[in-house]
Design a protein around this motif. Structure first.
Motif, PDB file in Angstrom:
ATOM      1  N   MET A   1       9.156  -8.942 -18.089  1.00 34.75           N
ATOM      2  CA  MET A   1       8.582 -10.290 -17.999  1.00 34.75           C
ATOM      3  C   MET A   1       7.997 -10.661 -19.346  1.00 34.75           C
ATOM      4  O   MET A   1       7.402  -9.827 -20.015  1.00 34.75           O
ATOM      5  N   SER A   2       8.113 -11.903 -19.775  1.00 31.63           N
ATOM      6  CA  SER A   2       7.574 -12.368 -21.042  1.00 31.63           C
ATOM      7  C   SER A   2       6.074 -12.498 -20.960  1.00 31.63           C
ATOM      8  O   SER A   2       5.480 -12.362 -19.909  1.00 31.63           O
ATOM      9  N   ALA A   3       5.451 -12.796 -22.126  1.00 32.09           N
ATOM     10  CA  ALA A   3       4.008 -13.005 -22.141  1.00 32.09           C
ATOM     11  C   ALA A   3       3.610 -14.125 -21.203  1.00 32.09           C
ATOM     12  O   ALA A   3       2.556 -14.107 -20.596  1.00 32.09           O
ATOM     13  N   GLN A   4       4.498 -15.122 -21.061  1.00 28.03           N
ATOM     14  CA  GLN A   4       4.198 -16.224 -20.150  1.00 28.03           C
ATOM     15  C   GLN A   4       4.245 -15.779 -18.699  1.00 28.03           C
ATOM     16  O   GLN A   4       3.679 -16.421 -17.834  1.00 28.03           O
ATOM     17  N   GLY A   5       4.899 -14.695 -18.452  1.00 27.58           N
ATOM     18  CA  GLY A   5       5.032 -14.237 -17.070  1.00 27.58           C
ATOM     19  C   GLY A   5       3.958 -13.268 -16.657  1.00 27.58           C
ATOM     20  O   GLY A   5       4.057 -12.653 -15.617  1.00 27.58           O
ATOM     21  N   THR A   6       2.914 -13.090 -17.478  1.00 29.14           N
ATOM     22  CA  THR A   6       1.853 -12.146 -17.140  1.00 29.14           C
ATOM     23  C   THR A   6       0.693 -12.803 -16.424  1.00 29.14           C
ATOM     24  O   THR A   6      -0.354 -12.203 -16.250  1.00 29.14           O
ATOM     25  N   GLY A   7       0.854 -14.050 -16.025  1.00 33.91           N
ATOM     26  CA  GLY A   7      -0.207 -14.714 -15.270  1.00 33.91           C
ATOM     27  C   GLY A   7      -0.980 -15.720 -16.095  1.00 33.91           C
ATOM     28  O   GLY A   7      -1.921 -16.322 -15.613  1.00 33.91           O
ATOM     29  N   THR A  33      11.525 -19.284 -14.155  1.00 35.05           N
ATOM     30  CA  THR A  33      12.740 -19.492 -14.946  1.00 35.05           C
ATOM     31  C   THR A  33      12.621 -18.738 -16.262  1.00 35.05           C
ATOM     32  O   THR A  33      11.518 -18.579 -16.787  1.00 35.05           O
ATOM     33  N   ALA A  34      13.741 -18.287 -16.777  1.00 34.87           N
ATOM     34  CA  ALA A  34      13.770 -17.603 -18.069  1.00 34.87           C
ATOM     35  C   ALA A  34      14.173 -18.543 -19.196  1.00 34.87           C
ATOM     36  O   ALA A  34      14.252 -18.122 -20.362  1.00 34.87           O
ATOM     37  N   GLU A  35      14.405 -19.836 -18.876  1.00 35.43           N
ATOM     38  CA  GLU A  35      14.868 -20.779 -19.881  1.00 35.43           C
ATOM     39  C   GLU A  35      13.727 -21.700 -20.311  1.00 35.43           C
ATOM     40  O   GLU A  35      13.162 -22.441 -19.483  1.00 35.43           O
ATOM     41  N   ASP A  36      13.376 -21.667 -21.584  1.00 34.86           N
ATOM     42  CA  ASP A  36      12.282 -22.478 -22.103  1.00 34.86           C
ATOM     43  C   ASP A  36      12.566 -23.970 -21.944  1.00 34.86           C
ATOM     44  O   ASP A  36      11.657 -24.764 -21.678  1.00 34.86           O
ATOM     45  N   GLU A  37      13.833 -24.359 -22.125  1.00 34.45           N
ATOM     46  CA  GLU A  37      14.179 -25.775 -22.020  1.00 34.45           C
ATOM     47  C   GLU A  37      13.948 -26.282 -20.596  1.00 34.45           C
ATOM     48  O   GLU A  37      13.427 -27.388 -20.389  1.00 34.45           O
ATOM     49  N   LEU A  38      14.307 -25.476 -19.607  1.00 28.59           N
ATOM     50  CA  LEU A  38      14.103 -25.864 -18.212  1.00 28.59           C
ATOM     51  C   LEU A  38      12.605 -25.911 -17.881  1.00 28.59           C
ATOM     52  O   LEU A  38      12.143 -26.783 -17.137  1.00 28.59           O
ATOM     53  N   LEU A  39      11.829 -24.982 -18.437  1.00 30.01           N
ATOM     54  CA  LEU A  39      10.379 -24.994 -18.229  1.00 30.01           C
ATOM     55  C   LEU A  39       9.771 -26.276 -18.775  1.00 30.01           C
ATOM     56  O   LEU A  39       8.888 -26.881 -18.144  1.00 30.01           O
ATOM     57  N   ALA A  40      10.228 -26.694 -19.950  1.00 26.28           N
ATOM     58  CA  ALA A  40       9.728 -27.939 -20.531  1.00 26.28           C
ATOM     59  C   ALA A  40      10.071 -29.128 -19.646  1.00 26.28           C
ATOM     60  O   ALA A  40       9.268 -30.069 -19.500  1.00 26.28           O
ATOM     61  N   THR A  41      11.258 -29.125 -19.031  1.00 22.76           N
ATOM     62  CA  THR A  41      11.651 -30.214 -18.129  1.00 22.76           C
ATOM     63  C   THR A  41      10.720 -30.279 -16.922  1.00 22.76           C
ATOM     64  O   THR A  41      10.296 -31.357 -16.491  1.00 22.76           O
ATOM     65  N   ILE A  42      10.416 -29.107 -16.363  1.00 20.08           N
ATOM     66  CA  ILE A  42       9.518 -29.058 -15.192  1.00 20.08           C
ATOM     67  C   ILE A  42       8.129 -29.567 -15.579  1.00 20.08           C
ATOM     68  O   ILE A  42       7.511 -30.362 -14.857  1.00 20.08           O
ATOM     69  N   ARG A  43       7.636 -29.139 -16.733  1.00 17.13           N
ATOM     70  CA  ARG A  43       6.307 -29.569 -17.179  1.00 17.13           C
ATOM     71  C   ARG A  43       6.265 -31.082 -17.355  1.00 17.13           C
ATOM     72  O   ARG A  43       5.311 -31.748 -16.969  1.00 17.13           O
ATOM     73  N   GLN A  44       7.304 -31.631 -17.940  1.00 21.41           N
ATOM     74  CA  GLN A  44       7.351 -33.075 -18.177  1.00 21.41           C
ATOM     75  C   GLN A  44       7.400 -33.846 -16.860  1.00 21.41           C
ATOM     76  O   GLN A  44       6.774 -34.901 -16.711  1.00 21.41           O
ATOM     77  N   LEU A  55       0.238 -25.366 -14.428  1.00 24.11           N
ATOM     78  CA  LEU A  55       1.596 -24.840 -14.402  1.00 24.11           C
ATOM     79  C   LEU A  55       1.569 -23.372 -14.813  1.00 24.11           C
ATOM     80  O   LEU A  55       1.128 -23.031 -15.904  1.00 24.11           O
ATOM     81  N   VAL A  56       2.016 -22.523 -13.915  1.00 22.73           N
ATOM     82  CA  VAL A  56       2.064 -21.089 -14.167  1.00 22.73           C
ATOM     83  C   VAL A  56       3.529 -20.688 -14.315  1.00 22.73           C
ATOM     84  O   VAL A  56       4.379 -21.121 -13.533  1.00 22.73           O
ATOM     85  N   HIS A  57       3.837 -19.864 -15.307  1.00 24.64           N
ATOM     86  CA  HIS A  57       5.229 -19.528 -15.614  1.00 24.64           C
ATOM     87  C   HIS A  57       5.478 -18.039 -15.421  1.00 24.64           C
ATOM     88  O   HIS A  57       4.694 -17.198 -15.853  1.00 24.64           O
ATOM     89  N   SER A  58       6.576 -17.733 -14.766  1.00 20.16           N
ATOM     90  CA  SER A  58       7.055 -16.357 -14.660  1.00 20.16           C
ATOM     91  C   SER A  58       8.573 -16.378 -14.824  1.00 20.16           C
ATOM     92  O   SER A  58       9.233 -17.302 -14.343  1.00 20.16           O
TER      93      SER A  58
END
Length: 706
Positions: A1-7, A33-44, A55-58
């Motif tokens: 899991m990435s740093a973003q996926g640690t809570g 999601t593992a895709e930064d572009e998709l995460l940005a879409t969700i945030r927007q 918004l929490v990312h894993s």
């Protein structure tokens, strides 16, 4: 899991706590999601200044349970890959972990599932991120659904907790009461009806209790009823009851003799409490019902002197040589003997006293009396009577010695556990020194704290006298002989900064120490004069009992001069103001008390002797004092109620009747007591059963100022 996926939370703006969570918890959205572009879409899509979202990312759904990221989430957005098996497995996993939170699955062209398959596997919806408007709309809708679900879940949990607390109160409270008339239920309370397994009090009336008692306990229950009727004594037992659905549960019962209305009638007052299975299993011998150590600590944590009208005391009783007793009689026989001791202690209680089983052969009593001296007398009498009692039966019996320590509970509840520990240490020291002794305890810390409290109270009371920060409560005195004159006992209250009423047990010792009692007595008497005068203006001719302290008795001449001036300002019917003298005060200040009582009667007021009969010389006190009323000491009134009139009590009643002085009994707890007191010749009764002290009873008059 990435740093973003640690809570770590990533927020577009400051989070807005959702309504209804009740615990300050911030609900948000979990994006998997593992895709930064998709995460940005969700945030927007979720960005909204009016409703900011956490918004929490894993990037790995299989690690959600380990990190606990699903907790506090109102919506989960899941991006699965093309592998159908993997997509189904990940969606099922997330749906199971998300609980009430909706799961939206994103399809970027490689979801591996169609819309129908996604819904079947647990998704709330399957969306394509290609349409930003649709994505924003559906995410916001799903987020609102998740928040509502979270609020409903939180409300349901709080409702369940409230219901559990209510169930505990209903099952453990002291309000499951009824009267048995020849075994049949009469006058049941709603809690009693529920306890025996019926819907309401109408269904409970007429039920034969012996039919409800489990067959193996019917003989014991019947014998207990017979014991109460023939010996006119209270008893307690634990037994099984069978409800109408053939469910069995354990109850503890306290049985007291009732007053029969017919010659062939047997009445018994019955109080039931629930007993859980563990306690029941540990109580095979069916001994007396009493709570344990944890219940004691809970009670002490909530017990403060201001909640009582009387002085509170704590008594620790420990049977000496427990190990020798167990070796001699064996565990079973010794346990039966100790249970008999517990029953003996239960029968020694009165009013709101309580007894707790603390350990093997150890008991703690929480008692209330009118003074510290009465608590001392109670503890000494209990120690002596335990030594004189023979416990057991014809086959096995024993006389037991006890180590006993007692103290007064004053001030706040924070000190109560430390005072209990002091009693324990003291009792264990007594045991080590050979036992069979009694000691009163007071810690240096408590003494210094009390001194500090006294100083603080003295300052507050001086201010209260100048700013009218006292109030009166009125408790009705009811005639048993048809007297229509309304009588009220006047009880003093202090009004604290928050507007709460503080009872005199908390501040009168400080007032006595600071020599403020003459001024406080005059405040009370002045207010009584105002109330009588104002009630008469409304054609209500009431009579009030006002207590006089020893300090006022010492200042008899000054008090009479002040009183005569007070009634010249507001003329009242003087006989409607009755001044109460405690018997103990009259005995220790005989000459001054007699002079003041004579002066009061000569001026047209009446005098009452209270707490009368507390000493063998009570009749001698009556011979030296003019008295229009006698208020019996509570212990003597209880002797009448139990029909255990000793020679001294009989002499006191005869002396009062000979002098045609009405008798008043206080602290009356039930209707049966009133009937017995009437039979004994008591003229008036008062107590919390009849009327609680009420600051509003004469509120309009009491609120008037000079």
């Amino acid at each position: 899991m990435s740093a973003q996926g640690t809570g770590l939370k990533q927020q577009t703006t400051a989070p807005l706590p959702p309504p209804g969570t009740g615990v300050g918890k911030t609900l948000g959205v979990l994006a998997i999601t593992a895709e930064d572009e998709l995460l940005a879409t969700i945030r927007q899509a979720l960005d909204d200044d009016n409703d900011p979202v956490d918004l929490v990312h894993s990037d790995d759904p299989t690690l959600l349970a380990d990190d606990g990221l699903v907790s506090g989430i109102a919506l989960v957005v899941l991006h699965c890959h093309a592998d159908t098996t993997r997509a189904t497995r990940e969606l099922s996993l997330v749906s199971g972990l998300a609980g009430a939170a909706p799961v939206i699955m994103l399809d970027t062209g490689d979801a591996g599932l169609d819309h129908a398959a996604a819904i079947e596997s647990g998704a709330w919806d399957l969306l394509s991120p290609a349409s930003e408007a649709e994505l924003r709309l559906r995410l916001r809708q799903a987020l609102e659904v998740g928040r509502v679900r979270a609020e409903m879940l939180d409300a349901a949990q709080r409702l369940n907790q409230t219901q559990r607390r209510l169930d505990v109160l209903l099952s453990q409270g002291q309000d499951a009461r009824a009267t048995l008339v020849n075994h049949r239920v009469a006058d049941p309370s709603p809690a009693f009806a529920r306890m025996i397994g019926v819907d309401d009090i109408d269904a409970a009336r007429g039920i034969d209790m012996l039919d409800r008692v489990a067959p193996h306990d019917r003989t014991r229950f019947s014998e207990a009823l017979e014991q109460v009727a023939t010996e006119n004594s209270d008893t307690a037992l634990v037994f099984d009851i069978t409800t109408h659905l053939n469910h069995r549960k354990s109850l503890r019962a306290l049985l007291k003799a009732g007053v029969a209305e017919k010659a062939d009638e047997q009445r018994t007052n019955l109080v039931l409490q629930s007993v859980d299975s563990e306690q029941r299993a540990a109580d095979v011998a069916r001994g007396p019902a009493m709570d344990g150590r944890m219940a004691l600590h809970n009670v002490l944590a909530q017990t403060v002197s201001r909640t009582k009208e009387w002085v509170l005391g704590l008594v620790f009783v420990a049977i000496d040589e427990i190990s020798s007793l167990q070796d001699q009689l064996g565990p079973a026989e010794s346990d039966l003997l100790l249970q008999e001791v517990g029953l003996y202690l239960l029968q020694a209680l009165r009013g709101e006293d309580r007894v707790f089983r603390f350990g093997a052969g150890e008991y703690v009593l929480l008692v209330e009396r009118n003074s510290a001296a009465e608590i001392d007398d109670f503890a000494q009498h209990l120690h002596n009577s335990l030594a004189d009692e023979v416990f057991g039966d014809d086959r096995r019996s024993a006389s037991l010695s006890t180590s006993l320590a007692h103290c007064i509970l004053s001030g706040g509840a924070a000190q109560n556990d430390s005072r209990l520990q002091l009693l324990m240490d003291t009792v264990y020291e007594i045991r080590e020194d050979g036992g069979n002794a009694i000691r009163r305890c007071q810690t240096e810390t408590a003494a210094s704290a009390d001194s500090s409290d006294d100083d603080a109270w003295a300052a507050r009371l001086r201010e209260a006298l100048t700013q009218d920060r006292f109030s009166l409560a009125y408790q009705g005195i009811t005639s048993l002989a048809g007297d229509s004159q309304p009588y009220f006992d006047v009880l003093l209250r202090y009004v604290d900064d928050g507007g709460s009423l503080v009872r005199p047990g908390e501040f009168l010792p400080a007032a006595e120490q600071a020599r403020l009692m003459p001024d406080i007595d005059r405040w009370v008497v002045q207010r009584c004069i105002d109330v009588i005068w104002q009630q008469r203006a409304r054609d209500a001719h009431i009579a009030l009992f006002a207590k006089l302290s020893p300090a006022t008795i010492e200042d008899a001449e000054g008090f009479m001069a002040w009183l005569n001036a007070a009634v010249q300002t507001r003329e009242i019917t003087k006989r409607n103001l009755i001044f109460s003298f405690r018997e103990d005060d009259v005995r220790t200040q005989t000459r001054l008390a007699r002079e003041l009582a004579d002066a009061l009667e000569a001026a047209g007021f009446r005098v009452a002797l209270t707490h009368y009969g507390s000493t063998p010389k009570a009749v001698q006190v009556l011979d030296r004092m003019p008295a229009s009323f006698i208020k019996l000491a509570p212990d003597f009134a209880r002797q009448m109620m139990s029909r255990d009139e000793d020679e001294r009590l009989t002499h006191i009643i005869a002396s009062a009747r000979e002098r045609e002085i009405p008798l008043i009994a206080e602290q009356i707890e039930d209707a049966n007591s009133m009937a017995r007191l009437w039979q004994a010749g008591v003229n008036y009764v008062q107590g919390h059963f009849i009327q609680e002290p009420d600051t509003e009873a004469l509120a309009q008059a009491d609120s008037q100022t000079l």
